[in-house]
Motif scaffolding. Sequence first.
Motif, short mmCIF file in Angstrom:
data_model
loop_
_atom_site.label_atom_id
_atom_site.label_comp_id
_atom_site.label_asym_id
_atom_site.label_seq_id
_atom_site.Cartn_x
_atom_site.Cartn_y
_atom_site.Cartn_z
N LYS A 19 0.74 -1.21 0.06
CA LYS A 19 -0.01 0.15 0.06
C LYS A 19 0.89 1.40 -0.01
O LYS A 19 0.49 2.20 -0.73
N GLY A 22 2.71 1.79 -3.42
CA GLY A 22 1.79 1.93 -4.31
C GLY A 22 1.53 3.74 -3.95
O GLY A 22 1.12 4.51 -5.07
N GLU A 23 1.79 4.17 -2.96
CA GLU A 23 1.54 5.67 -2.89
C GLU A 23 3.01 6.17 -3.15
O GLU A 23 2.96 7.39 -3.05
N ALA A 54 3.28 -9.93 -10.62
CA ALA A 54 3.40 -8.62 -11.27
C ALA A 54 4.91 -8.43 -11.67
O ALA A 54 5.77 -9.09 -11.47
N ARG A 57 6.94 -3.18 -7.97
CA ARG A 57 5.89 -3.08 -6.88
C ARG A 57 4.88 -2.09 -7.33
O ARG A 57 3.71 -2.27 -6.78
N ILE A 58 5.04 -1.08 -8.25
CA ILE A 58 3.61 -0.28 -8.57
C ILE A 58 2.51 -1.41 -9.28
O ILE A 58 1.50 -1.04 -8.97
N ASP A 59 3.15 -2.21 -10.49
CA ASP A 59 2.14 -2.95 -10.69
C ASP A 59 1.55 -3.96 -9.91
O ASP A 59 0.22 -4.30 -9.64
N ALA A 61 1.01 -3.25 -6.64
CA ALA A 61 0.02 -2.19 -6.05
C ALA A 61 -1.25 -2.20 -6.67
O ALA A 61 -2.32 -2.09 -6.28
N ARG A 62 -1.03 -1.77 -8.13
CA ARG A 62 -2.05 -1.66 -9.00
C ARG A 62 -3.18 -2.94 -9.05
O ARG A 62 -4.34 -2.76 -8.90
N ILE A 63 -2.35 -4.00 -9.37
CA ILE A 63 -3.29 -5.47 -9.21
C ILE A 63 -3.88 -5.70 -7.86
O ILE A 63 -5.14 -5.79 -7.98
N GLN A 65 -4.71 -3.36 -5.78
CA GLN A 65 -5.91 -2.00 -5.57
C GLN A 65 -7.00 -2.48 -6.54
O GLN A 65 -8.14 -2.62 -6.15
N GLN A 66 -6.98 -3.11 -7.64
CA GLN A 66 -8.17 -3.46 -8.62
C GLN A 66 -8.75 -4.70 -7.94
O GLN A 66 -10.01 -4.56 -8.34
#
Length: 70
Positions: A19, A22-23, A54, A57-59, A61-63, A65-66
């Motif tokens: 999380k 992702g921020e 993924a 880390r950003i990918d 977090a996106r997954i 989150q979705q």
Amino acid sequence: IMAVGESDPLNDKERKALKLAGEGRSTSEIAATLFIAEGTVRNYLSEAISKLHATNRIDAARIAQQKGWL
């Protein structure tokens, strides 16, 4: 987009680290926030990336989150 019966593979620590990642937080910022070592943060993120298939880390977090896991 949560598939029927698809359960969250992340544990609580991985979720917290992801999380923050992702921020846009850095590894050192995440470590300071969660009061853990930077190496531990990297381990948590690495596990989360692997579990979510993924690329980074950003990918991850996106997954998460979705799928409603963050």
